[in-house]
Structures are given as structure tokens and as C-alpha cells.
Write an enzyme that holds these catalytic residues in place. Structure first.
Site, PDB file in Angstrom:
ATOM      1  N   SER A   5       0.873  -1.110  -0.008  1.00 24.06           N
ATOM      2  CA  SER A   5      -0.078  -0.094  -0.186  1.00 24.06           C
ATOM      3  C   SER A   5       0.862   1.260   0.128  1.00 24.06           C
ATOM      4  O   SER A   5       2.125   1.011  -0.039  1.00 24.06           O
ATOM      5  CB  SER A   5      -0.841  -0.009   1.244  1.00 24.06           C
ATOM      6  N   LYS A   6       0.189   2.214   0.247  1.00 24.55           N
ATOM      7  CA  LYS A   6       0.938   3.717   0.140  1.00 24.55           C
ATOM      8  C   LYS A   6       1.924   3.713   1.247  1.00 24.55           C
ATOM      9  O   LYS A   6       3.057   4.430   1.018  1.00 24.55           O
ATOM     10  CB  LYS A   6       0.024   4.953   0.062  1.00 24.55           C
ATOM     11  N   ARG A   7       1.638   3.063   2.406  1.00 22.47           N
ATOM     12  CA  ARG A   7       2.545   3.122   3.387  1.00 22.47           C
ATOM     13  C   ARG A   7       4.010   2.555   3.011  1.00 22.47           C
ATOM     14  O   ARG A   7       5.039   2.978   3.695  1.00 22.47           O
ATOM     15  CB  ARG A   7       2.101   2.091   4.655  1.00 22.47           C
TER      16      ARG A   7
END
Ligand code: GLU
Length: 474
Positions: A246-248
Site C-alpha cells: 500500500s501507500k505506506r
């Protein structure tokens, strides 16, 4: 896998435009594309935009643009599910008239009560065997209804996934599921099957998260009398912490990679290596090479981990393989003002010096500002380390040393520098570091003398002077 009947290979990438197109989807598109092209087949694009509430025009455009930027040109016109409701209706009617599906008039509350009573989420077949009269009565009343598929209560559904092998699900786990909602809209599993059939898709290649949908879809294939396609589910891509990417993890949408100045070549190259390899140690491959080496059978079942450092490495290798002119075009398409009023030749030399020190196009843009103008800020930590008691005197000496020289090439400039070090007795770093800080604004950058040669002595002296005056209290 080399497939027979190569000219009949037809695959599709079918994004739902409910969000931005992320790396996992890009990898699915890539594996479809590579498989199609390796088998002289067709790659198609279908936008699954039946969910009118969650689908957004902006995401449709993003998906199409991302696929275009990645270089996967669809071989036929793009199919939009939102424009195919008549076709779905036709097949729904077919199922109703053949008795393979039925109308269910149960209300939400009624279903909830049944769930509580049976302690199960499975539909209990309340409307499965109703008479025509009962159905017509409700239709005349205008009662809302869903359409459910009549699925067998016994036996198994089995399919051979090209990556995961044999998958077997007991029919008792599959209830008479809804294929059309009460608002008239068909559900994903239904439109997906109808379209794959209508588009003559031979191989469904998609994310592993769709394995659970496949048994239901196979029941729909069976009920409609359609031939099943082959299925290949691709393993997930995880972040370095082994959680869903994900973006994380710094992994963003395909468009954001483009906008940050990454090129599609290395992105494709790196995505191809997520769960696949050509069976050799070869890692740097362009799209044509990937097509010729691609083999679906070599896709691993194990989830792949996205390693941003490895991606940067692949990207840097790509940069080194390109000629400065191509790099210049890519830089300009991202930032047309890059290079200011400097000549093409000057810009090419900047690229030559920066390419080995950068990982991607955006990196070159970000790190090359000092070639075109003197630094407006100096790195505070570097400045603290560099500025010593004698620095101002050293810089004055340096200015004197280079003021009158007519030599402009980096070797000559270096010779003068070394002579000064010897005669003055100052340490190498004591002299070199403030010079670099004055030119670049920080202690990183290509060879100082190459830099001096490129910007020219006049500009160099100006920079030393600005720097010296800024920090010299005398
Ligand atoms: N629209 C689905 C998705 O975006 C893909 C379905 C499929 O490939 O079968 O996940």
C-alpha cells in the site's frame, strides 16, 4: 507455458475504476500483456464500471492513461461494462426462462430473520421452487426482487488453476447467490463471466484475491452453457513488512510514479520480476525481451515482496543504458523549463555527469539545479562541518589562483588545485569541501573539476565569492 492454438489466445485486463491504478494492478496488466504477446495473442482492456456509486470518471481516465503509459496497447476497442446493460439483461432473461435462475422477492428484513434462525449467512432457497402463480402475483404487485442462480446443493466444483493447481470447492459452500440486484443492476461475478465469454477470452489472468470468486463464476459459465476459460491467479504483492502492498510502503499509483519522473521501462522490468523470473539470473530486460522470455508456468505461488531499493537499482541501470539525448527528451517532457537558457550541449554534459549518480529522470531534475544557477541555500549540516577558521583565507587564495588562468579543462584545473595544496600545506578536504559547497550548496555531486570545467571559471569565481561573503564575518 507455450500454448497450442496460439492465434486464439485472448486475454484481458479488467480494472474496476473505483480508485487509482496501483502497482498490483499494473503487474496483472503486464502479465496479461506478456502472456498474450509471447503467444501471438490479443491483449484487451475492459473497464468494469458497473458499480456506478464507486466508479469514477477520473479513475477510468487514469486507468486508460496508465495502461497507455506502460506501453500495453489494447488490440481491440476498450470495452466499458456500463455500456453493456442490454447484453446482461439478455443473458439474465435466458437464465430465467431456462429455469437456471429465479426471482427472489424476499425482503432484507426477511432474509435477516432467516439468517438469525438458521445461524448462517447462506441463503436457504426461500424462493427457489415457487410456482409461476406466486411469482406472477409478486410481479403484478410490482414487488422488488433479486435474481439468484440455482446452484447444485451437492457435489463439487473443481478447476485447474495454471498457477495454484487444482482447486476444489464443495457446492454446499455456495448458496443460490444473487446475480442481479433489486435495483436491476447485475453483479460483478455475472458481468465478468458474460463479458469474458462475449470477448472470447481464453485465459483469465488476475489477482489471487479473485480465487474465491471463481467457483461462483464457474457455476454461471455452466448455467449459461459457456465454455470455461483457463484461469491463472497471480500471487499478491506485499510490502517489506509482509503486509499487503500500500501507500505506506511508498508504493503509489502508476501515475504518481510517472509524475515523479520514473520511466515505464524500469517499472515494467521490476514488476515483471515480482513473482516471475526468466529461469536465469538476468534481471535487466526491456519489454521486447520480457515478451520473448515470458512463461506463465514460471510464475511463483509465493507472494512477492516489493523492494523499493531493488526498484531504484533497476531504474538506475536503465538510465545508464540510455543516450543523453533520450534522457534529455524525457526530462523535458516532465519539466519543459529544465536547463533554462543553457545550450543543448551544456544540458547533455550535465546529463553525462549526473546519470551515474541518479536513479531516475526525476532524480536528475531534482539534483541538477546547481548546474544552472548558484546555490540559494547551503546545506546547514555540511556548512557546520566545513567552515573553519581558515576557510575565508583559503577561498581568497582559490579565487586568486583561478582568476588569471586561461586553462579551462578539468585536468588543468586539477593540476593547479594540487599545486596549491602542496604549497599551502592545507589539507585536501579543507580546500575541496568549501569549494564544493560554494558550487553545489551541499557536499554531494560529481567531480569538482568536471563541474568547474562545465560552468566555467567566471561562474565558479562568482559562486566562491557569494559563498565567502555570506559566511565571512570579517
Ligand atoms: N474488476 C476486477 C478487479 O479490478 C478484475 C476482475 C477480473 O480480472 O476478473 O479486481
Amino acid at each position: 507455458m507455450k500454448v497450442n492454438h496460439s492465434n486464439n489466445i485472448r486475454v484481458r485486463f479488467a480494472p474496476s475504476p473505483t480508485g487509482e491504478l496501483h502497482l498490483g494492478s499494473a503487474r496483472t496488466a503486464l502479465f496479461n500483456y506478456l502472456f498474450a504477446k509471447n503467444n501471438q495473442g490479443k491483449f484487451l482492456l475492459r473497464i468494469e464500471d458497473t458499480d456506478t456509486e464507486r466508479s469514477q470518471k477520473v479513475h477510468i481516465e487514469q486507468a486508460i492513461n496508465s495502461i497507455k503509459w506502460l506501453g500495453f496497447k489494447p488490440d481491440e476497442e476498450i470495452v466499458f461494462q456500463s455500456r453493456r446493460s442490454k447484453i446482461y439483461k439478455k443473458y439474465l432473461n435466458l437464465l430465467l426462462t431456462s429455469g437456471k435462475a429465479y426471482r427472489c422477492f424476499a425482503s432484507k428484513q426477511e432474509l435477516q430473520l432467516i439468517r438469525e434462525k438458521t445461524n448462517s449467512f447462506q441463503y436457504n432457497g426461500l424462493w427457489r421452487n415457487r410456482s409461476d402463480e406466486e411469482i406472477n402475483e409478486q410481479l403484478e404487485l410490482g414487488s422488488p426482487y433479486t435474481i439468484r442462480l440455482k446452484t447444485p446443493n451437492e457435489g463439487h466444483i473443481v478447476f485447474d488453476d495454471l498457477i495454484y493447481g487444482k482447486i476444489r470447492v464443495s457446492n454446499s459452500e455456495i448458496d443460490d447467490f444473487i446475480i442481479r440486484r433489486s435495483d436491476g443492476s447485475p453483479v460483478y461475478n455475472f458481468t465478468n463471466v458474460v463479458d469474458d465469454h462475449d470477448m472470447s477470452i481464453s485465459h483469465v489472468i488476475r489477482g489471487e484475491d479473485h480465487i474465491s470468486n471463481t467457483p461462483k463464476q464457474l457455476h454461471i459459465y455452466q448455467s449459461l452453457g459457456f465454455e470455461n476459460p483457463f484461469f491463472a491467479h497471480l500471487p499478491m504483492i506485499l510490502g517489506e513488512d509482509k503486509k499487503k502492498l500500500s501507500k505506506r510502503h511508498g508504493a503509489e499509483s502508476v501515475e504518481s510514479y510517472r509524475d515523479k519522473g520514473f520511466q515505464s521501462g524500469p517499472l515494467i522490468n521490476y514488476l515483471a520480476l515480482l513473482g516471475w523470473n526468466p529461469g536465469t539470473n538476468e534481471e535487466i530486460m526491456d519489454l521486447t525481451q520480457l515478451i520473448s522470455k515470458y512463461d506463465l508456468q514460471k510464475v511463483q505461488k509465493k507472494s512477492a515482496v516489493f523492494d523499493s531499493k531493488k526498484f531504484s537499482w533497476v531504474s538506475s541501470k536503465y538510465l545508464l543504458k540510455q543516450d543523453p539525448n533520450t534522457i534529455l527528451q524525457s526530462i523535458r517532457s516532465l519539466d519543459p523549463s529544465w536547463g533554462g537558457n543553457k545550450t543543448e550541449d551544456f544540458c547533455m554534459r550535465v546529463i553525462d555527469l549526473m546519470t551515474p549518480r541518479c536513479n531516475f529522470i526525476g532524480d536528475i531534475i531534482k539534483k541538477s539545479h546547481y548546474f544552472f544557477d548558484y546555490p540559494k541555500v547551503y546545506n546547514v549540516d555540511d556548512q557546520k562541518k566545513v567552515w573553519k577558521e581558515k576557510t575565508a583565507i583559503i577561498l581568497k587564495d582559490i579565487m586568486k589562483l583561478y582568476e588569471k588562468v586561461d586553462c579551462q579543462d578539468h585536468q588543468g584545473l586539477e593540476v593547479l588545485f594540487k599545486e596549491y595544496i602542496q604549497s599551502s600545506g592545507h589539507g585536501f578536504g579543507q580546500v575541496m569541501k568549501p569549494m564544493r559547497l560554494a558550487i553545489c550548496g551541499s557536499l554531494t555531486g560529481p567531480s569538482l573539476f568536471n563541474l568547474m570545467e562545465l560552468i566555467g571559471i567566471e561562474d565558479f569565481l562568482k559562486r566562491i565569492n557569494i559563498y565567502k561573503n555570506k559566511f565571512n564575518d570579517d
